[in-house]
Design a protein around this motif. Structure first.
Motif, PDB file in Angstrom:
ATOM      1  N   ASP A  95       0.942  -1.140   0.074  1.00 49.80           N
ATOM      2  CA  ASP A  95      -0.048   0.056  -0.151  1.00 49.80           C
ATOM      3  C   ASP A  95       0.831   1.317   0.051  1.00 49.80           C
ATOM      4  OD1 ASP A  95      -1.673   2.185   0.982  1.00 49.80           O
ATOM      5  OD2 ASP A  95      -3.058   0.698   1.106  1.00 49.80           O
ATOM      6  N   SER A  96       0.630   2.247  -1.156  1.00 50.15           N
ATOM      7  CA  SER A  96       1.831   3.020  -1.051  1.00 50.15           C
ATOM      8  C   SER A  96       1.296   4.337  -0.178  1.00 50.15           C
ATOM      9  CB  SER A  96       1.622   3.750  -2.734  1.00 50.15           C
ATOM     10  OG  SER A  96       0.200   4.310  -3.018  1.00 50.15           O
ATOM     11  N   ALA A  97       0.215   4.216   0.600  1.00 50.50           N
ATOM     12  CA  ALA A  97      -0.248   5.366   1.428  1.00 50.50           C
ATOM     13  C   ALA A  97       0.070   5.001   2.985  1.00 50.50           C
ATOM     14  CB  ALA A  97      -1.628   5.684   1.306  1.00 50.50           C
ATOM     15  N   THR A 121      -6.028   5.877   5.257  1.00 45.92           N
ATOM     16  CA  THR A 121      -5.433   4.848   4.530  1.00 45.92           C
ATOM     17  C   THR A 121      -6.100   3.395   5.045  1.00 45.92           C
ATOM     18  OG1 THR A 121      -3.748   4.600   6.108  1.00 45.92           O
ATOM     19  CG2 THR A 121      -3.302   5.932   4.463  1.00 45.92           C
ATOM     20  N   THR A 136      -2.026  -1.488  -4.170  1.00 45.50           N
ATOM     21  CA  THR A 136      -1.370  -0.726  -5.122  1.00 45.50           C
ATOM     22  C   THR A 136      -0.740  -1.688  -6.047  1.00 45.50           C
ATOM     23  OG1 THR A 136      -0.700   0.704  -3.144  1.00 45.50           O
ATOM     24  CG2 THR A 136       0.833   0.736  -5.016  1.00 45.50           C
ATOM     25  N   ALA A 180       1.905  11.821  -1.007  1.00 46.54           N
ATOM     26  CA  ALA A 180       1.353  11.394   0.038  1.00 46.54           C
ATOM     27  C   ALA A 180      -0.009  12.144   0.225  1.00 46.54           C
ATOM     28  CB  ALA A 180       2.306  11.571   1.406  1.00 46.54           C
ATOM     29  N   CYS A 211      -3.007  11.253  -2.133  1.00 53.59           N
ATOM     30  CA  CYS A 211      -3.704  10.058  -2.129  1.00 53.59           C
ATOM     31  C   CYS A 211      -5.519  10.350  -1.844  1.00 53.59           C
ATOM     32  CB  CYS A 211      -3.197   9.220  -0.518  1.00 53.59           C
ATOM     33  SG  CYS A 211      -1.549   8.775  -0.858  1.00 53.59           S
ATOM     34  N   TYR A 215      -7.229  12.270   1.102  1.00 54.08           N
ATOM     35  CA  TYR A 215      -6.216  13.280   1.729  1.00 54.08           C
ATOM     36  C   TYR A 215      -6.370  14.444   0.685  1.00 54.08           C
ATOM     37  CZ  TYR A 215      -4.716  10.082   5.295  1.00 54.08           C
ATOM     38  OH  TYR A 215      -4.784   9.199   6.103  1.00 54.08           O
TER      39      TYR A 215
END
Length: 316
Positions: free
Chosen positions: A36-38, A48, A102, A241, A244, A247
């Motif tokens: 998960d890239s977040a 997230t 992801t 970040a 996302c 966010y």
């Protein structure tokens, strides 16, 4: 030790991956590697859907809270970290269970990485300064001149991807599109992935889950979380970040760029679009083992995932 090198559990956002992974962990000796890239970022918990402290206490989790939001994390870094962790976990006679949505990370791990130049902070700063003066549409026009293939698939205000494509061109003298399909020297494919995918048969079921979860995030303090991040030194809206899903919309609402009353609808819409992209990725992997996450005809999805995992791992 299981015969398979590693098991990956994926699916679109809100499809129930965490619950299924924890159920597997209760039945088999696994350690979870987040895909998960977040969730790699500290201070980004609510938006997230990061596993809770109680869930983390049930099984070892890796690649959570490893970066500050000001320090971007790339697919290449994920591949390096995942390869190291998979080897370490197997040495402990446990199964690496990769969990997350992801898809770029999963593809990079199983198929390898293109030999694309790594990030250059000095170039990035220079490009961002140009964007501040000229605007991202002007830089998109410049990208169309040097790399028309990449520019054609990007929106004129997609600052993150336009900036990266120009960075690659300026660092190498080659368009980003020329690297795709070339030899993968930075990271070779890691064979042996067994891929289990939670996917809805009824898209409306997933849409309902997405709306329900976004409401829970808002009630749980998403706006307050983003407000706290905004007060941290170095955090700004253009960071990966902060782009996302969830966010970005919360930041815009706090800035007044969108009405606060529109935050819920825009956040849900953006999350649906993310899920659509994830499902498109999944359809390109015909070797995946699909479990209907909205199953209602003979056992729920968690039970089906566990039964499938049991067949791969053997009853231990």
């Amino acid at each position: 030790m299981p015969d398979i090198p590693y098991l990956a559990l994926t699916g679109p956002t809100a499809s129930g991956k965490t619950a299924a992974a924890l159920a597997i962990a209760r039945q088999h000796p696994v350690e979870i590697v987040s895909v998960d890239s977040a969730q790699v970022y500290r201070g980004m918990d609510i938006g997230t859907a990061k596993p809770t402290a109680e869930e983390r206490a049930l099984v070892v989790h890796h690649l959570l809270d490893i970066r500050d939001p000001t320090d971007p994390y790339s697919a290449a870094e994920f591949v390096a970290d995942a390869r190291r962790l998979i080897a370490d976990i197997r040495q402990r006679n446990k199964l690496p269970l990769l969990v997350g949505g992801t898809m770029l990370y999963l593809k990079a791990l199983r198929d390898g990485l293109d030999d694309i130049p790594s990030a250059d902070p000095a170039l990035r700063t220079r490009i961002q300064a140009q964007a501040a003066d000229l605007g991202w549409p002007a830089l998109h026009a410049e990208l169309a001149r040097v790399d028309p293939v990449t520019a054609a698939r990007l929106a004129p205000n997609d600052s993150q991807r336009i900036g990266r494509a120009l960075e690659v061109y300026q660092a190498s003298g080659r368009p980003l599109s020329s690297f795709h399909g070339q030899s993968k020297q930075d990271a070779q494919p890691l064979p042996g992935m067994v891929l289990v995918s939670l996917e809805p048969r009824n898209r409306e079921w997933l849409h309902h889950r997405i709306a329900q979860r976004f409401d829970q995030m808002l009630a749980g303090g998403l706006l307050e979380e983003v407000q706290a991040l905004r007060s941290c030194s170095g955090i700004h809206a253009d960071l990966p970040a902060m782009r996302c899903v969830g966010y970005r919309q919360a930041w815009q609402a706090l800035d007044g760029a969108i009405p606060m009353a529109a935050l819920r609808d825009q956040g849900i819409h953006a999350t649906r679009q993310l899920a659509k992209r994830q499902l498109t990725w999944l359809r390109s992997w015909p070797d995946r083992h699909v479990v209907a996450c909205d199953a209602d005809d003979g056992g729920d999805a968690v039970e089906r995932v566990c039964a499938l995992a049991g067949r791969f791992l053997g009853e231990r």
